[in-house]
Design a protein around this motif. Structure first.
Motif, PDB file in Angstrom:
ATOM      1  N   ARG A 123      -4.065  10.943  -6.527  1.00  0.00           N
ATOM      2  CA  ARG A 123      -3.496  11.989  -7.388  1.00  0.00           C
ATOM      3  C   ARG A 123      -2.107  11.565  -7.840  1.00  0.00           C
ATOM      4  O   ARG A 123      -1.287  11.199  -7.021  1.00  0.00           O
ATOM      5  N   ARG A 124      -1.874  11.669  -9.137  1.00  0.00           N
ATOM      6  CA  ARG A 124      -0.519  11.489  -9.640  1.00  0.00           C
ATOM      7  C   ARG A 124       0.170  12.838  -9.560  1.00  0.00           C
ATOM      8  O   ARG A 124      -0.426  13.848  -9.920  1.00  0.00           O
ATOM      9  N   PRO A 125       1.417  12.860  -9.097  1.00  0.00           N
ATOM     10  CA  PRO A 125       2.071  14.155  -8.900  1.00  0.00           C
ATOM     11  C   PRO A 125       2.326  14.897 -10.203  1.00  0.00           C
ATOM     12  O   PRO A 125       2.625  16.084 -10.196  1.00  0.00           O
ATOM     13  N   ASP A 126       2.201  14.211 -11.334  1.00  0.00           N
ATOM     14  CA  ASP A 126       2.523  14.880 -12.592  1.00  0.00           C
ATOM     15  C   ASP A 126       1.308  14.992 -13.509  1.00  0.00           C
ATOM     16  O   ASP A 126       1.417  15.435 -14.645  1.00  0.00           O
ATOM     17  N   ALA A 127       0.116  14.576 -13.034  1.00  0.00           N
ATOM     18  CA  ALA A 127      -1.060  14.605 -13.891  1.00  0.00           C
ATOM     19  C   ALA A 127      -1.875  15.855 -13.600  1.00  0.00           C
ATOM     20  O   ALA A 127      -2.500  15.949 -12.554  1.00  0.00           O
ATOM     21  N   GLY A 128      -1.841  16.802 -14.485  1.00  0.00           N
ATOM     22  CA  GLY A 128      -2.591  18.032 -14.302  1.00  0.00           C
ATOM     23  C   GLY A 128      -2.008  19.064 -15.226  1.00  0.00           C
ATOM     24  O   GLY A 128      -0.929  18.860 -15.783  1.00  0.00           O
ATOM     25  N   PRO A 129      -2.721  20.185 -15.402  1.00  0.00           N
ATOM     26  CA  PRO A 129      -2.175  21.216 -16.272  1.00  0.00           C
ATOM     27  C   PRO A 129      -0.812  21.682 -15.765  1.00  0.00           C
ATOM     28  O   PRO A 129      -0.609  21.785 -14.557  1.00  0.00           O
TER      29      PRO A 129
ATOM     30  N   ILE B 126       0.848  -1.201   0.000  1.00  0.00           N
ATOM     31  CA  ILE B 126       0.000   0.000   0.000  1.00  0.00           C
ATOM     32  C   ILE B 126       0.882   1.250   0.000  1.00  0.00           C
ATOM     33  O   ILE B 126       0.651   2.195  -0.743  1.00  0.00           O
ATOM     34  N   THR B 127       1.919   1.205   0.824  1.00  0.00           N
ATOM     35  CA  THR B 127       2.822   2.355   0.886  1.00  0.00           C
ATOM     36  C   THR B 127       3.493   2.584  -0.463  1.00  0.00           C
ATOM     37  O   THR B 127       3.529   3.691  -0.988  1.00  0.00           O
ATOM     38  N   LEU B 128       3.996   1.490  -1.038  1.00  0.00           N
ATOM     39  CA  LEU B 128       4.742   1.598  -2.294  1.00  0.00           C
ATOM     40  C   LEU B 128       3.868   2.100  -3.443  1.00  0.00           C
ATOM     41  O   LEU B 128       4.337   2.827  -4.322  1.00  0.00           O
ATOM     42  N   THR B 129       2.589   1.744  -3.419  1.00  0.00           N
ATOM     43  CA  THR B 129       1.727   2.119  -4.550  1.00  0.00           C
ATOM     44  C   THR B 129       1.003   3.448  -4.311  1.00  0.00           C
ATOM     45  O   THR B 129       0.168   3.847  -5.112  1.00  0.00           O
ATOM     46  N   THR B 130       1.277   4.099  -3.177  1.00  0.00           N
ATOM     47  CA  THR B 130       0.661   5.414  -2.945  1.00  0.00           C
ATOM     48  C   THR B 130       1.689   6.496  -2.660  1.00  0.00           C
ATOM     49  O   THR B 130       1.446   7.663  -2.959  1.00  0.00           O
ATOM     50  N   VAL B 131       2.833   6.120  -2.086  1.00  0.00           N
ATOM     51  CA  VAL B 131       3.747   7.152  -1.602  1.00  0.00           C
ATOM     52  C   VAL B 131       4.373   7.926  -2.764  1.00  0.00           C
ATOM     53  O   VAL B 131       4.862   9.042  -2.592  1.00  0.00           O
ATOM     54  N   GLY B 132       4.284   7.361  -3.978  1.00  0.00           N
ATOM     55  CA  GLY B 132       4.760   8.070  -5.157  1.00  0.00           C
ATOM     56  C   GLY B 132       4.019   9.372  -5.405  1.00  0.00           C
ATOM     57  O   GLY B 132       4.482  10.215  -6.155  1.00  0.00           O
ATOM     58  N   GLN B 133       2.856   9.558  -4.731  1.00  0.00           N
ATOM     59  CA  GLN B 133       2.147  10.829  -4.891  1.00  0.00           C
ATOM     60  C   GLN B 133       2.929  11.971  -4.240  1.00  0.00           C
ATOM     61  O   GLN B 133       2.656  13.138  -4.493  1.00  0.00           O
ATOM     62  N   THR B 134       3.880  11.627  -3.404  1.00  0.00           N
ATOM     63  CA  THR B 134       4.686  12.687  -2.801  1.00  0.00           C
ATOM     64  C   THR B 134       6.182  12.455  -2.955  1.00  0.00           C
ATOM     65  O   THR B 134       6.963  13.385  -2.950  1.00  0.00           O
ATOM     66  N   VAL B 135       6.603  11.194  -3.118  1.00  0.00           N
ATOM     67  CA  VAL B 135       8.020  10.891  -3.345  1.00  0.00           C
ATOM     68  C   VAL B 135       8.213  10.688  -4.844  1.00  0.00           C
ATOM     69  O   VAL B 135       7.875   9.643  -5.393  1.00  0.00           O
ATOM     70  N   ARG B 136       8.710  11.702  -5.505  1.00  0.00           N
ATOM     71  CA  ARG B 136       8.698  11.752  -6.970  1.00  0.00           C
ATOM     72  C   ARG B 136       9.347  10.544  -7.661  1.00  0.00           C
ATOM     73  O   ARG B 136       8.793  10.032  -8.639  1.00  0.00           O
ATOM     74  N   PRO B 137      10.497  10.038  -7.178  1.00  0.00           N
ATOM     75  CA  PRO B 137      11.092   8.894  -7.887  1.00  0.00           C
ATOM     76  C   PRO B 137      10.186   7.665  -7.906  1.00  0.00           C
ATOM     77  O   PRO B 137      10.361   6.787  -8.740  1.00  0.00           O
ATOM     78  N   LEU B 138       9.197   7.593  -6.996  1.00  0.00           N
ATOM     79  CA  LEU B 138       8.300   6.439  -6.973  1.00  0.00           C
ATOM     80  C   LEU B 138       6.971   6.734  -7.681  1.00  0.00           C
ATOM     81  O   LEU B 138       6.034   5.952  -7.602  1.00  0.00           O
ATOM     82  N   ALA B 139       6.917   7.865  -8.375  1.00  0.00           N
ATOM     83  CA  ALA B 139       5.659   8.280  -9.011  1.00  0.00           C
ATOM     84  C   ALA B 139       5.122   7.202  -9.952  1.00  0.00           C
ATOM     85  O   ALA B 139       3.915   6.963 -10.019  1.00  0.00           O
ATOM     86  N   GLY B 140       6.020   6.525 -10.656  1.00  0.00           N
ATOM     87  CA  GLY B 140       5.594   5.514 -11.616  1.00  0.00           C
ATOM     88  C   GLY B 140       4.857   4.357 -10.957  1.00  0.00           C
ATOM     89  O   GLY B 140       4.088   3.646 -11.601  1.00  0.00           O
ATOM     90  N   LEU B 141       5.079   4.135  -9.662  1.00  0.00           N
ATOM     91  CA  LEU B 141       4.446   3.018  -8.957  1.00  0.00           C
ATOM     92  C   LEU B 141       3.148   3.413  -8.272  1.00  0.00           C
ATOM     93  O   LEU B 141       2.465   2.573  -7.689  1.00  0.00           O
ATOM     94  N   ALA B 142       2.798   4.699  -8.340  1.00  0.00           N
ATOM     95  CA  ALA B 142       1.697   5.198  -7.517  1.00  0.00           C
ATOM     96  C   ALA B 142       0.341   4.875  -8.120  1.00  0.00           C
ATOM     97  O   ALA B 142      -0.523   5.751  -8.263  1.00  0.00           O
TER      98      ALA B 142
ATOM     99  N   SER C 162       1.989  15.715  -3.411  1.00  0.00           N
ATOM    100  CA  SER C 162       2.732  16.963  -3.524  1.00  0.00           C
ATOM    101  C   SER C 162       3.404  17.000  -4.881  1.00  0.00           C
ATOM    102  O   SER C 162       3.610  15.968  -5.517  1.00  0.00           O
ATOM    103  N   ALA C 163       3.705  18.202  -5.348  1.00  0.00           N
ATOM    104  CA  ALA C 163       4.365  18.371  -6.636  1.00  0.00           C
ATOM    105  C   ALA C 163       5.136  19.684  -6.609  1.00  0.00           C
ATOM    106  O   ALA C 163       4.636  20.686  -6.093  1.00  0.00           O
ATOM    107  N   THR C 164       6.350  19.634  -7.158  1.00  0.00           N
ATOM    108  CA  THR C 164       7.171  20.836  -7.177  1.00  0.00           C
ATOM    109  C   THR C 164       6.929  21.606  -8.461  1.00  0.00           C
ATOM    110  O   THR C 164       6.788  21.017  -9.527  1.00  0.00           O
ATOM    111  N   GLY C 165       6.875  22.928  -8.334  1.00  0.00           N
ATOM    112  CA  GLY C 165       6.741  23.774  -9.517  1.00  0.00           C
ATOM    113  C   GLY C 165       7.788  24.871  -9.483  1.00  0.00           C
ATOM    114  O   GLY C 165       8.348  25.185  -8.425  1.00  0.00           O
TER     115      GLY C 165
END
Ligand SMILES: Nc1nc2c(c(=O)[nH]1)N[C@H]1C(S)=C(S)[C@@H](COP(=O)(O)O)O[C@H]1N2
Ligand SMILES: [Mo]
Length: 384
Positions: free
Chosen positions: A222-228, A201-217, A288-291
């Motif tokens: 929320r995907r950290p990179d999906a949005g305008p 559960i951690t591995l498939t959700t924590v990518g929403q805030t830990v960017r290197p794991l985004a692909g596993l989220a 979270s997502a950095t801009g």
């Protein structure tokens, strides 16, 4: 081996025959839950204080990603609690049918305490998951207030529970008990399964805030990179009913301070000294997502209207006509920080309407809910 002392009513021995249930298993799961609860409670309390600061509380603007970390931890430990809580309830639920149901006043009080604890735990975990899924229909109350107060109820119930069960847990986890544990091997398998579920559960959700794991989220809402502009959106301009006002050519950002007033149209805003800062949006829901944001320093606007940029606090107000997050207060720590911007651009492009065009607040180490979008008005308060 030590079994739970309450005997299930007749037939229970057949109904609940798993040999894996034992005081030892329950104790191990209890210790794990104790750890996740303490982390979740402390980070949640912190988030509450940051959003509703009492007079004595000061939240620093650095490190810029501190809230991103603490709130990511809050949601991650909350989600990891799901399989742990499930396994623990499974390990003790035959005791629900203990006979006689009440043996003494103390026994009744103990059972009532456990009932409160179970109800509060389920409320917190289920409510938290519904909240990050934005599914409010089953919660006809204001989620964060309920989540906050029930956390205290749960803390009290846990303290009482630990007080009562500590001797039992200590005995069950002693070396002698471990050596006498005939089912240790299969129990280890069960615990490994629960740990694996929590890990998955951690591995498939924590990518929403830990960017290197985004692909596993894959399980993250929320995907950290999906949005305008590569940043997610919680509330769109249409949901906030600001489209017309935000796109109105007569838009002005109204700035008021002790020394005067400024009405800034887009051209005036763009003419002010511009700065760029790389800062995260860290939503309380755990993503979270950095801009790369560019715009005017809030402290420069404070100076513009005669405020003291070192000591003033600021009230920002959105074009949004209604809604809980249409205003926020920026404390002096954040006002004076040169990274706190009234952002006009994201990644060098004008802000997308859903990210707060024409102007939004973005400050370091600040919860997403307080990064107010579609700004209409900035009021400099005196010294605070
Ligand atoms: N006016 C206004 N600003 C708002 C909100 C809102 O509902 N209204 N939502 C906040 C929340 S909860 C978050 S997480 C951030 C998200 O910013 P983004 O949509 O640009 O990612 O905006 C914040 N700013
Ligand atoms: Mo948010």
């Amino acid at each position: 081996m030590v079994r739970h002392t309450d005997t299930p009513l007749t037939g229970g021995a057949v109904l609940f025959r798993s040999r894996l249930r034992s005081v030892r298993l329950t104790s191990l799961l209890g210790v794990a839950l104790g750890v996740t609860f303490v982390v979740c409670f402390m980070t949640g309390l912190l988030s509450h204080l940051v959003q509703h600061p009492p007079d004595w509380f000061r939240w620093p603007s650095r490190p810029v990603g501190l809230y991103r970390f603490t709130q990511g931890l809050h949601v991650a430990t909350g989600l990891a609690t799901v399989p742990l809580l499930g396994a623990k309830l499974w390990s003790v639920y035959p005791r629900l049918f203990a006979w006689p149901p009440i043996r003494s006043f103390g026994h009744a009080a103990g059972r009532a305490g456990v009932a409160v604890l179970v109800a509060a735990s389920l409320f917190q975990v289920v409510g938290g998951v519904l909240n990050i899924a934005h599914w409010y229909a089953p919660m006809p109350f204001f989620f964060t207030a309920g989540h906050y107060w029930v956390a205290w109820l749960m803390a009290g119930a846990i303290l009482a529970h630990v007080g009562v069960q500590l001797p039992v847990v200590r005995a069950a986890l002693s070396r002698a008990a471990r050596e006498a544990d005939a089912d240790a091997v299969s129990r280890r398998g069960l615990l490994a399964g629960v740990a694996a579920a929590a890990g998955l559960i951690t591995l498939t959700t924590v990518g929403q805030t830990v960017r290197p794991l985004a692909g596993l989220a894959v399980l993250a809402p929320r995907r950290p990179d999906a949005g305008p502009q590569g940043v997610p959106v919680n509330r769109t301009a249409d949901q906030a009913d600001v489209r017309a006002r935000a796109l109105d050519p007569s838009y002005r950002l109204k700035v008021t301070g002790p020394g005067g007033h400024a009405d800034l149209d887009l051209a005036a805003l763009h003419a002010l000294t511009r700065h760029t800062a790389e800062l995260p949006i860290a939503c309380v829901e755990g993503w979270s997502a950095t801009g790369r944001w560019s715009g005017v320093r809030l402290r420069d606007l404070v100076t513009l209207v005669g405020g003291d940029p070192e000591r003033a606090s600021v009230e920002v107000e959105s074009l949004e006509p209604a809604g809980r997050y249409r205003t926020s207060t920026v404390a002096a720590e954040h006002v004076r920080d040169p990274l706190t911007l009234i952002a006009l651009l994201l990644d060098g492009e004008p802000l997308h309407l859903d990210h707060g065009f024409p102007a939004r607040l973005i400050a370091p180490n600040r919860p997403g809910v307080l990064q107010t979008k579609w700004l209409a008005r900035i009021t400099v308060r005196g010294l605070a």
